[in-house]
Design a protein around this motif. Structure first.
Motif, PDB file in Angstrom:
ATOM      1  N   ASN A 193       5.032 -30.299 -98.467  1.00 37.40           N
ATOM      2  CA  ASN A 193       5.416 -30.860 -97.171  1.00 37.40           C
ATOM      3  C   ASN A 193       6.739 -31.590 -97.369  1.00 37.40           C
ATOM      4  OD1 ASN A 193       5.811 -32.272 -94.819  1.00 37.40           O
ATOM      5  ND2 ASN A 193       3.901 -33.407 -94.888  1.00 37.40           N
ATOM      6  N   SER A 239       6.694 -25.832 -96.564  1.00 35.69           N
ATOM      7  CA  SER A 239       6.427 -25.779 -95.122  1.00 35.69           C
ATOM      8  C   SER A 239       7.722 -25.938 -94.346  1.00 35.69           C
ATOM      9  CB  SER A 239       5.447 -26.887 -94.743  1.00 35.69           C
ATOM     10  OG  SER A 239       5.327 -26.995 -93.338  1.00 35.69           O
ATOM     11  N   THR A 298       1.779 -26.400 -93.779  1.00 34.67           N
ATOM     12  CA  THR A 298       1.057 -26.411 -95.049  1.00 34.67           C
ATOM     13  C   THR A 298      -0.327 -25.775 -94.892  1.00 34.67           C
ATOM     14  OG1 THR A 298       0.335 -28.707 -94.628  1.00 34.67           O
ATOM     15  CG2 THR A 298       2.277 -28.390 -96.019  1.00 34.67           C
ATOM     16  N   ALA A 335      -1.103 -29.635-103.605  1.00 33.27           N
ATOM     17  CA  ALA A 335      -0.407 -30.058-102.394  1.00 33.27           C
ATOM     18  C   ALA A 335       0.550 -31.197-102.737  1.00 33.27           C
ATOM     19  CB  ALA A 335      -1.410 -30.520-101.341  1.00 33.27           C
ATOM     20  N   THR A 393      -1.276 -34.019 -95.449  1.00 32.94           N
ATOM     21  CA  THR A 393      -1.020 -32.735 -96.110  1.00 32.94           C
ATOM     22  C   THR A 393      -2.287 -32.218 -96.772  1.00 32.94           C
ATOM     23  OG1 THR A 393       1.270 -33.411 -96.525  1.00 32.94           O
ATOM     24  CG2 THR A 393       0.426 -31.546 -97.799  1.00 32.94           C
TER      25      THR A 393
END
Length: 294
Positions: free
Chosen positions: A8, A39, A45, A62, A68
């Motif tokens: 993200n 993203s 995401t 992540a 996120t």
């Protein structure tokens, strides 16, 4: 070892890309191959997580915050009953609340767990509302706390302090609503300021909302705050950082596996810090649903 990074770029006041580059360098320095998937739009995401084939990787990580993680978990479980490889989180979000229960406080902590392949299984919550059905790792807020989450969005530049500023703004129009909670068949009806259904302990960064919650005990902790005035809220606020708020007479703590909440008027929701949906809700815990680096 092959790792996919779901990034993200806007996390942590647009620090996502820099954090991902640091993580990639650290992992590659440890002999771990990694590929970045960045993203490009809100909800991106989750879309990336839905499109990834988990079995092609030794782990999925992540890069972002609690929001996120929420998107990635829901993406991975959108069309599958389980995730066959460990999931990791690099904490670069506004609050980074959930990851604290894995003992991770920094990018370096998170990378060290991945390199060591140190994992543990965690519970996930699942809730249904007017917006659909979603998984949550951290918590699901209803009422005052959700209104605060909505307001905090405009203060994100201040990081975790955004939640504190939002609390004081929400106090101006303080109101409560009659709610009915059913927890494993037990009925509680009262005029409530808010309800938090917690899988983990922290919210809004360092606020210790559910001090005794465990992410692997097969139960959800329910924090109920009954009707209070502004003065009491102002007394409560600083005690949340130490978890002492649960000692106030207006605060009750319950635990359960199946929870239903209805309200006299629709209340906004904040699953894992995201802001969408309204009551009524049904929530359940799913024990050891996900393996995470931590």
């Amino acid at each position: 070892m092959k790792i996919s990074l779901i990034v993200n770029p806007n996390a942590g006041r647009k620090k996502g890309l820099d954090a991902a580059a640091r993580v990639a360098a650290l992992l590659e320095g440890a002999g771990i191959e990694c590929t970045q998937f960045v993203s490009t739009r809100p909800g991106g995401t989750r879309e990336i997580a839905e499109s990834i084939v988990p079995s092609d990787w030794d782990g999925i990580v992540a890069v972002g915050g609690d929001g996120t993680l929420f998107e990635v978990v829901n993406g991975l479980l959108a069309h599958a009953e389980s995730v066959p490889v460990p999931l990791g989180l690099i904490p670069v979000g506004t609050g980074n609340s959930f990851i604290k229960d894995l003992g991770i406080e920094s990018v370096e902590d998170a990378v060290a767990r991945i390199v060591a392949r140190h994992t543990r299984r965690i519970d996930l919550g699942l809730f249904t509302s007017d917006a659909g059905t979603f998984w949550f790792a951290n918590l699901l807020g209803v009422g005052f706390v959700s209104n605060v989450a909505y307001r905090a969005r405009k203060y994100k530049i201040f990081g975790a302090l955004s939640y504190v500023f939002a609390v004081f703004e929400e106090l101006i129009g303080l109101k409560t609503t009659v709610v009915t909670l059913e927890i494993d068949g037990r009925i509680i009806e009262c005029d409530a300021l808010f309800v938090e259904i917690c899988n983990s302990r922290f919210t809004g960064g360092n606020m210790l909302m559910a001090p005794d919650a465990l992410i692997d005990d097969g139960e959800l902790d329910v924090i109920l705050v009954r009707r209070v005035n502004r003065r009491t809220v102002l007394k409560l606020l600083p005690t949340i950082f130490s978890g002492r708020h649960v000692e106030f007479p207006a605060v009750e703590v319950f635990r359960g596996r199946s929870i239903r909440l209805t309200s006299e008027e629709p209340l906004m929701l904040s699953p894992d810090g995201e802001t969408f949906g309204r009551t009524p809700i049904d929530a359940t815990v799913h024990h050891a649903k996900l393996e995470m680096f931590g």
